[in-house]
Design a protein around this motif. Structure first.
Motif, PDB file in Angstrom:
ATOM      1  N   VAL A 135      75.739 -54.175  24.916  1.00  0.00           N
ATOM      2  CA  VAL A 135      75.561 -55.088  23.781  1.00  0.00           C
ATOM      3  C   VAL A 135      75.378 -56.497  24.338  1.00  0.00           C
ATOM      4  O   VAL A 135      76.105 -56.917  25.240  1.00  0.00           O
ATOM      5  CB  VAL A 135      76.767 -55.029  22.811  1.00  0.00           C
ATOM      6  CG1 VAL A 135      78.076 -55.402  23.497  1.00  0.00           C
ATOM      7  CG2 VAL A 135      76.532 -55.913  21.585  1.00  0.00           C
ATOM      8  N   PRO A 136      74.386 -57.240  23.861  1.00  0.00           N
ATOM      9  CA  PRO A 136      74.200 -58.617  24.323  1.00  0.00           C
ATOM     10  C   PRO A 136      75.369 -59.516  23.900  1.00  0.00           C
ATOM     11  O   PRO A 136      75.900 -59.381  22.792  1.00  0.00           O
ATOM     12  CB  PRO A 136      72.902 -59.060  23.632  1.00  0.00           C
ATOM     13  CG  PRO A 136      72.200 -57.802  23.262  1.00  0.00           C
ATOM     14  CD  PRO A 136      73.296 -56.825  22.949  1.00  0.00           C
ATOM     15  N   ARG A 137      75.740 -60.425  24.775  1.00  0.00           N
ATOM     16  CA  ARG A 137      76.800 -61.376  24.440  1.00  0.00           C
ATOM     17  C   ARG A 137      76.448 -62.196  23.201  1.00  0.00           C
ATOM     18  O   ARG A 137      77.325 -62.561  22.413  1.00  0.00           O
ATOM     19  CB  ARG A 137      77.069 -62.304  25.638  1.00  0.00           C
ATOM     20  CG  ARG A 137      77.781 -61.612  26.786  1.00  0.00           C
ATOM     21  CD  ARG A 137      78.035 -62.579  27.940  1.00  0.00           C
ATOM     22  NE  ARG A 137      78.896 -61.991  28.958  1.00  0.00           N
ATOM     23  CZ  ARG A 137      78.467 -61.265  29.986  1.00  0.00           C
ATOM     24  NH1 ARG A 137      77.155 -61.055  30.136  1.00  0.00           N
ATOM     25  NH2 ARG A 137      79.320 -60.771  30.860  1.00  0.00           N
ATOM     26  N   ASP A 138      75.158 -62.498  23.025  1.00  0.00           N
ATOM     27  CA  ASP A 138      74.726 -63.227  21.829  1.00  0.00           C
ATOM     28  C   ASP A 138      75.167 -62.490  20.563  1.00  0.00           C
ATOM     29  O   ASP A 138      75.640 -63.111  19.600  1.00  0.00           O
ATOM     30  CB  ASP A 138      73.198 -63.360  21.799  1.00  0.00           C
ATOM     31  CG  ASP A 138      72.653 -64.374  22.782  1.00  0.00           C
ATOM     32  OD1 ASP A 138      73.448 -65.157  23.340  1.00  0.00           O
ATOM     33  OD2 ASP A 138      71.423 -64.375  22.990  1.00  0.00           O
ATOM     34  N   ASP A 139      74.992 -61.173  20.556  1.00  0.00           N
ATOM     35  CA  ASP A 139      75.323 -60.395  19.366  1.00  0.00           C
ATOM     36  C   ASP A 139      76.827 -60.230  19.195  1.00  0.00           C
ATOM     37  O   ASP A 139      77.321 -60.154  18.068  1.00  0.00           O
ATOM     38  CB  ASP A 139      74.623 -59.041  19.406  1.00  0.00           C
ATOM     39  CG  ASP A 139      73.124 -59.152  19.175  1.00  0.00           C
ATOM     40  OD1 ASP A 139      72.700 -60.102  18.491  1.00  0.00           O
ATOM     41  OD2 ASP A 139      72.374 -58.302  19.692  1.00  0.00           O
ATOM     42  N   VAL A 140      77.563 -60.189  20.301  1.00  0.00           N
ATOM     43  CA  VAL A 140      79.023 -60.163  20.192  1.00  0.00           C
ATOM     44  C   VAL A 140      79.507 -61.442  19.507  1.00  0.00           C
ATOM     45  O   VAL A 140      80.314 -61.399  18.576  1.00  0.00           O
ATOM     46  CB  VAL A 140      79.687 -60.013  21.580  1.00  0.00           C
ATOM     47  CG1 VAL A 140      81.206 -60.107  21.456  1.00  0.00           C
ATOM     48  CG2 VAL A 140      79.292 -58.683  22.222  1.00  0.00           C
TER      49      VAL A 140
END
Length: 213
Positions: A174-179
């Motif tokens: 999962v991308p950190r942006d989406d987290v």
């Protein structure tokens, strides 16, 4: 809202602080090093100097907040001892400060695998044991807590599309942006209090995915 993010200079935390500031919140990041203050200010956040690991209490930093987020970590190069003092001890200390200052909302950045730390390899086991104990403490605290367990973190650009599940045991990146985007959304969704869920890249828009939990 006034939101304090512990571990404020972390990769997820900086993204979260930027999002919160853009949404008009007072986004405060707890950091140990004064050298990191400029990075938080560039993100629109308020740097708060304090030592999560060694300060006896975090009450002074938490007081006045509407919510707290635990996004700190000892890091991959640290030994088992620091996993206990940061990943576990810091989370406990933040929960205790929230309780003593009347802050009800707590959002925890945990990890996949924290539901079964004993099955992890020797390198990961101390980290997952610390995360598991921290999650258990926060759940038992009586706080309005949401525990988010992201998959393998990447620096790929966020898509705003995720897969979330209350059924634990999943795997995936999962991308950190989406987290960060999920954390920001959860902070504005009080009905997620009491939930523990895993988070991966997927094909469902964040609001729709979280609201379906």
């Amino acid at each position: 809202m006034d939101i304090l993010v512990a571990g404020g200079h972390g990769k997820v935390a900086l993204r979260l602080l930027r999002l919160l500031a853009e949404q008009g919140h007072t986004a405060r990041g707890l950091i140990r090093s004064p050298q990191h203050a400029a990075d938080l200010e560039a993100a629109g956040a308020v740097p708060v100097l304090g030592d999560l690991e060694n300060d006896e209490t975090l009450d002074a930093y938490v007081r006045g907040a509407d919510a707290v987020v635990f996004a700190a970590g000892a890091g991959p190069g640290s030994g088992p001892g620091r996993k206990r003092t940061v990943d576990l001890g810091g989370a406990v200390k933040l929960a205790d400060a929230a309780l003593s200052t009347g802050v009800r909302r707590y959002v925890m950045v945990s990890s996949i695998g924290a539901d079964r730390p004993e099955s992890a390899g020797e390198t990961m086991r101390p980290y997952l044991l610390a995360k598991a104990e921290a999650d258990d403490y926060v759940r038992a605290s009586g706080l309005d807590a949401t525990i988010v367990r992201p998959g393998s973190l990447t620096d790929e650009p966020g898509t705003g599309l995720v897969r979330v599940s209350r059924e634990l045991g999943g795997r995936g990146p999962v991308p950190r942006d989406d987290v960060a985007a999920v954390l920001a959304y959860v902070l504005g969704a009080p009905r997620t209090a009491g939930l523990t869920f895993e988070l991966f890249g997927g094909d469902t828009p964040i609001p729709q995915a979280v609201d379906a939990l």
